[in-house]
Scaffold this active site. Structure first.
Site, short mmCIF file in Angstrom:
data_model
loop_
_atom_site.label_atom_id
_atom_site.label_comp_id
_atom_site.label_asym_id
_atom_site.label_seq_id
_atom_site.Cartn_x
_atom_site.Cartn_y
_atom_site.Cartn_z
CG ASP A 181 -0.78 0.28 8.15
OD1 ASP A 181 -1.40 1.29 8.50
OD2 ASP A 181 0.44 0.26 7.88
CG LEU A 240 6.31 0.08 0.32
CD1 LEU A 240 7.43 -0.64 -0.44
CD2 LEU A 240 5.45 0.88 -0.65
N GLY A 257 4.09 -6.61 5.83
CA GLY A 257 3.79 -7.51 6.95
C GLY A 257 2.31 -7.48 7.30
N GLY A 277 9.90 -3.06 6.20
CA GLY A 277 10.30 -1.87 6.97
C GLY A 277 10.28 -0.60 6.17
CE LYS A 280 0.76 1.21 4.58
NZ LYS A 280 1.65 2.32 4.98
CB SER A 321 -0.31 -6.71 2.82
OG SER A 321 -1.12 -7.10 1.75
O1 C5P Z 1 -0.30 -0.64 14.73
P1 C5P Z 1 1.14 -0.73 14.32
O2 C5P Z 1 1.81 -1.94 14.90
O3 C5P Z 1 1.36 -0.56 12.88
O4 C5P Z 1 1.81 0.55 15.02
C1 C5P Z 1 3.16 0.60 15.37
C2 C5P Z 1 3.37 1.74 16.35
O5 C5P Z 1 3.16 2.99 15.70
C3 C5P Z 1 2.43 1.76 17.53
O6 C5P Z 1 2.92 0.97 18.58
C4 C5P Z 1 2.41 3.23 17.91
O7 C5P Z 1 3.58 3.54 18.65
C5 C5P Z 1 2.53 3.92 16.56
N1 C5P Z 1 1.21 4.30 16.01
C6 C5P Z 1 0.54 5.40 16.55
N2 C5P Z 1 -0.68 5.75 16.04
C7 C5P Z 1 -1.24 5.06 15.01
C8 C5P Z 1 -0.57 3.96 14.44
C9 C5P Z 1 0.67 3.60 14.97
O8 C5P Z 1 1.03 6.03 17.48
N3 C5P Z 1 -2.42 5.43 14.53
#
Ligand code: C5P
Length: 292
Positions: free
Chosen positions: A148, A111, A114, A108, A21, A116
């Site tokens: 995501d 995109l 992981g 990392g 994405k 998806s």
């Molecule tokens: O949800 P995901 O594992 O992708 O998010 C990784 C980190 O990014 C979260 O632990 C948080 O610290 C930060 N994050 C955030 N607000 C979001 C999405 C992610 O602060 N809406």
């Protein structure tokens, strides 16, 4: 576990495409009391995809994951592995599968590869054993795995708020141009980028809204693409700074996706001597999501 731990000589019972994405637009609206950030974003799936294959588990108590990228964990910390565990906790009667991921999406890089892959596992288990959980249950399951992941149950073009899970499907956006990706030889750590936001960057600020963003997109793509995380990503990873200069050096609509480090250009990127992986792809429509 290693690649050899899944017997790839058996044909898979299902093979699903797990698309990458872009965040065409990413705005931070505020920080929530739980530490997460309220976002407004426009997601777009790409033709660049991983593939997730399902085979009945050789040992249902020890499901296996294989991956062609030796740099990626194939243990329980892999999000696709967790997705199967979480799904089978929700629906314990679901048989177990050995999974094989063919990676093409750089890891990392913002995109969503992981996420998806994890969403493809959820979609696959439901498809193999209908009716499965309802849409609300699946979205909640997906959100537990990552912000995501709910989007990848939908695909195509979508506006999102909340952490990224309050989704409004958009009509398919026609890019009318190839999408060029520039992936630096390093990734970007999402939690660190959010933690590095300054008070003004963090908001609060009002929602732009679906209609206003679409008006921007149709008027001038350059103005429709933006990402509030760019300065924070550069503070966390100073090696990113010269790559970000490429965004200013092009006439093509361009931005960074997610928390980086991948940059995308809807048109020709500027020439650069900076080390990078260059990939060319295109927007992928919602109807194409299940194509292998
Ligand atoms: O949800 P995901 O594992 O992708 O998010 C990784 C980190 O990014 C979260 O632990 C948080 O610290 C930060 N994050 C955030 N607000 C979001 C999405 C992610 O602060 N809406």
């Amino acid at each position: 576990m290693t690649k050899s731990s899944v017997d790839e000589s058996d044909p898979p019972v299902l093979r699903l495409s797990a698309p990458a994405k872009l965040n065409l637009y990413l705005e931070v609206l505020s920080r929530s009391p739980d530490g997460y950030h309220a976002l407004e974003t426009v997601f777009q799936t790409l033709r660049l995809s991983d593939t997730v294959s399902f085979r009945p588990a050789v040992d249902p108590d020890r499901t296996r994951l294989a991956c062609n990228d030796p740099a990626l964990s194939t243990g329980p910390d892999n999000l696709a592995f967790q997705a199967q565990l979480a799904y089978r906790r929700l629906r314990p009667a679901t048989p177990a599968y050995d999974l094989e991921i063919t990676k093409r999406i750089p890891a990392g890089g913002g995109l969503g590869g992981g996420s998806s892959d994890a969403a493809a596992v959820i979609r696959g288990l439901r498809r193999l054993h209908p009716p499965g959980p309802n849409d609300d249950e699946l979205r909640a399951l997906a959100l537990e795995l990552g912000a995501d992941v709910p989007f990848f149950l939908l695909g195509g073009s979508a506006h999102a708020t909340g952490r990224g899970e309050v989704l409004t499907p958009l009509p398919d956006l026609d890019a009318q141009a190839p999408v060029h990706l520039i992936y630096p030889p390093f990734g970007s750590a999402t939690p660190a980028c959010f933690a590095a936001l300054t008070e003004p960057e963090r908001g609060p600020r009002p929602l732009l809204g679906v209609e206003a963003w679409l008006t921007r997109w149709h008027a001038d793509r350059t103005g429709a693409l933006s990402n509030r995380l760019i300065p924070a990503a550069a503070r966390v990873e100073p090696r990113l700074a010269p790559y970000l200069d490429l965004l200013a050096a092009t006439r093509a609509p361009a931005a960074m996706t997610g928390s980086g480090s991948t940059l995308f250009f809807l048109g020709d990127p500027p020439p650069t001597e900076l080390p990078h992986t260059a990939l060319t792809t295109e927007f992928r429509r919602r109807v194409d999501l299940d194509e292998a």
